[in-house]
Design a protein around this motif. Structure first.
Motif, short mmCIF file in Angstrom:
data_model
loop_
_atom_site.label_atom_id
_atom_site.label_comp_id
_atom_site.label_asym_id
_atom_site.label_seq_id
_atom_site.Cartn_x
_atom_site.Cartn_y
_atom_site.Cartn_z
N ALA A 116 0.69 -0.96 0.22
CA ALA A 116 -0.33 0.17 0.38
C ALA A 116 1.31 1.23 0.22
O ALA A 116 0.63 2.16 -0.33
CB ALA A 116 -0.83 -0.26 1.40
N ILE A 117 2.46 1.04 0.67
CA ILE A 117 2.39 2.26 0.64
C ILE A 117 3.73 2.18 -0.40
O ILE A 117 4.93 3.71 0.08
CB ILE A 117 3.48 2.32 2.30
N GLY A 118 3.94 0.91 -1.30
CA GLY A 118 4.99 1.36 -2.62
C GLY A 118 5.99 0.06 -2.42
O GLY A 118 7.14 -0.21 -2.83
N VAL A 124 12.92 -2.24 -4.28
CA VAL A 124 12.63 -2.09 -3.64
C VAL A 124 13.52 -3.38 -1.99
O VAL A 124 13.05 -4.41 -2.85
CB VAL A 124 11.12 -1.98 -3.00
N HIS A 125 14.36 -3.72 -2.33
CA HIS A 125 15.15 -4.42 -1.73
C HIS A 125 15.18 -4.65 0.11
O HIS A 125 15.09 -3.97 0.80
CB HIS A 125 16.32 -4.34 -1.31
N ARG A 210 5.58 7.09 2.11
CA ARG A 210 5.65 6.84 0.64
C ARG A 210 6.10 6.33 -0.15
O ARG A 210 7.26 6.95 -0.30
CB ARG A 210 4.19 6.39 -0.03
N LEU A 211 6.53 5.07 -1.30
CA LEU A 211 7.58 5.26 -2.08
C LEU A 211 6.12 5.70 -3.00
O LEU A 211 5.53 4.73 -3.46
CB LEU A 211 7.86 3.86 -2.66
N GLU A 212 7.16 5.89 -4.61
CA GLU A 212 6.40 5.77 -5.71
C GLU A 212 6.87 5.63 -6.63
O GLU A 212 8.22 5.93 -6.33
CB GLU A 212 5.73 7.70 -5.85
N GLU A 214 7.59 4.69 -10.60
CA GLU A 214 7.54 4.93 -12.24
C GLU A 214 7.74 3.90 -13.61
O GLU A 214 8.67 3.73 -13.47
CB GLU A 214 8.36 6.55 -13.20
N GLY A 215 6.60 3.28 -13.93
CA GLY A 215 6.54 1.77 -14.85
C GLY A 215 6.94 0.91 -13.70
O GLY A 215 7.94 -0.01 -14.03
N GLY A 216 6.37 0.83 -12.56
CA GLY A 216 6.83 -0.28 -12.04
C GLY A 216 7.93 -0.18 -10.88
O GLY A 216 7.89 -0.91 -9.78
N LYS A 217 8.95 1.27 -11.43
CA LYS A 217 9.85 1.06 -10.64
C LYS A 217 10.02 2.31 -9.93
O LYS A 217 9.31 3.17 -10.03
CB LYS A 217 10.98 0.91 -11.39
N VAL A 218 10.86 2.11 -8.82
CA VAL A 218 10.46 3.48 -7.43
C VAL A 218 11.52 4.73 -7.87
O VAL A 218 12.69 3.81 -8.40
CB VAL A 218 10.94 2.91 -5.78
N THR A 219 10.98 4.96 -7.91
CA THR A 219 11.51 6.77 -8.52
C THR A 219 11.89 7.88 -7.12
O THR A 219 12.09 9.08 -7.36
CB THR A 219 10.73 7.28 -9.49
#
Length: 403
Positions: A116-118, A124-125, A210-212, A214-219
């Motif tokens: 829910a927060i990315g 994200v590892h 939260r994390l956001e 683009e294209g499913g990858k954290v930025t």
């Protein structure tokens, strides 16, 4: 012929089966592991291995020939889906394996950020297994931007490796200070200064909103105060939880892990547990130790008890952490401490001695193996240490052993 099955092919599992053979068990042994590689040591994963200073083969605890030569059946890359305690069988998908005695050395699982927060974004590892580090390694490169979530030892070790590789590191810790749960303010201050000196931006009393991506990858990362950080990857080091799912399905008693008695036996007389997953009696209370020494020592005692030794496990807790050019060695448990005495050394050498009601209970020793060894011996013997001697850098610590 008797058959012993061990579920969990980590440090504890590998130590347990080796001890069974060493002590003369001539029955069948099966070691089951979810990962498809030989049992390996985990501490170098996030340090020497991630830095490219250690090859995969050097991680292995024992070569493949050891298991073959000792007639130990390895079932790697297989997950146990259930335990039938009445039938004394374990299920691996469609395969059913019978046992006379069973040991659970299932270890622990890293806490992850909620989706829910990315937390499910690419990049994200967590740092726990070989696959985790292999996935992260290509991103740990000079000029990259990393967010480390969590200021415990896992997070700080990750920050150190990233900083050594030229990564721009920001570390956030929700508590008022790093290491708040496990160490005194003095130790927190020491490591804060160490990391700050290597360019790590430490944000205490700061959460992750939260994390956001683009294209499913954290930025991006949005911090609790609303600040937005541009990031290339995130390392989550917010602790681990004992892996008790199988034990729970089997109906075994749980208490901050799989509950075992002083010998390592669970609430089922035919099932034992050792390592990160097991909680056991210690000086009038129940504890669970997350350390390599405990995994080895407890597993070896359990192996002896599976063969009838009826020996209680007497834990002597010790831990270590490597960060930059500092080796931290910890002896004892600082729970309930009321006083900390500092011993000042040269350069980065320092030790912090923890007391509870006048009794020495633990030490944090940085680049000071002599302080560590003396304190550990005192703690193991149940002796204390004169605070005046400890605080005097000119005093001979070995004199404490003669007191």
């Amino acid at each position: 012929m008797s058959h012993i099955v061990v579920i969990g092919a980590g440090q504890a599992g590998s130590s347990l089966v080796a001890k069974l053979r060493k002590d003369g068990f001539d029955g069948d042994i099966t070691l089951i592991g979810a990962e498809d590689v030989l049992p390996y040591q985990r501490p170098p994963l996030s340090k020497a291995y991630l830095l490219g200073e250690m090859e995969l083969e050097r991680l292995f605890l024992r070569p493949a020939s050891f298991y073959a030569d000792n007639n130990i059946t390895l079932k790697l890359g297989q997950r146990v889906t259930g335990i039938d305690t009445a039938a004394k069988t374990v299920s691996l998908g469609d395969e059913v394996v019978g046992y006379d005695q069973l040991a659970l050395t299932t270890g622990s699982d890293p806490r992850r950020l909620p989706a829910a927060i990315g937390g499910d974004l690419e990049g994200v590892h967590v740092v726990r297994g070989l696959g985790d580090v292999d996935a992260m390694a290509p991103q740990v490169r000079e000029g990259a931007r990393a967010l480390i979530v969590g200021g415990g030892y896992i997070g700080l070790e990750a920050a150190a490796v990233c900083a050594k590789r030229g990564v721009k590191v920001t570390l956030v810790e929700m508590a008022d200070r790093i290491l708040q749960r496990v160490a005194a303010p003095e130790t927190s201050d020491y490591f804060r200064a160490l990391h700050s000196g290597h360019g790590v931006d430490i944000r205490e009393a700061t959460g992750l909103e939260r994390l956001e991506g683009e294209g499913g990858k954290v930025t991006r990362a949005v911090l609790s105060g609303g600040e937005v950080l541009e990031v290339d990857f995130v390392v989550v080091g917010v602790g681990i939880t004992p892996s008790t799912q199988l034990a729970e399905l089997a109906g075994l008693d749980l208490d901050n892990g799989i509950k075992v008695d002083g010998q390592g036996r669970t609430s089922d007389a035919s099932i034992w547990a050792a390592g990160d997953c097991a909680s056991f009696p210690y000086r009038g209370r129940r504890i669970r130790l997350e350390s390599v020494p405990n995994a080895i020592d407890q597993a070896e005692v359990v192996a002896q008890n599976m063969l009838g030794a009826a020996r209680d496990y007497v834990a002597q807790p010790w831990f270590w952490s490597d960060q930059y050019d500092v080796k931290l060695q910890i002896a004892g448990l600082n729970t309930g401490y009321d006083t900390v005495v500092t011993r000042q050394g040269e350069g980065l050498q320092r030790s912090f001695w923890y007391y509870a009601d006048g009794q020495l209970v633990a030490v944090d020793a940085m680049n000071d193996p002599r302080a560590y060894m003396v304190a550990k011996r005192l703690i193991d013997m149940g002796k204390t240490a004169d605070k005046g001697v400890v605080a005097d850098p000119a005093a001979d610590l070995k004199s404490l052993l003669k007191a």
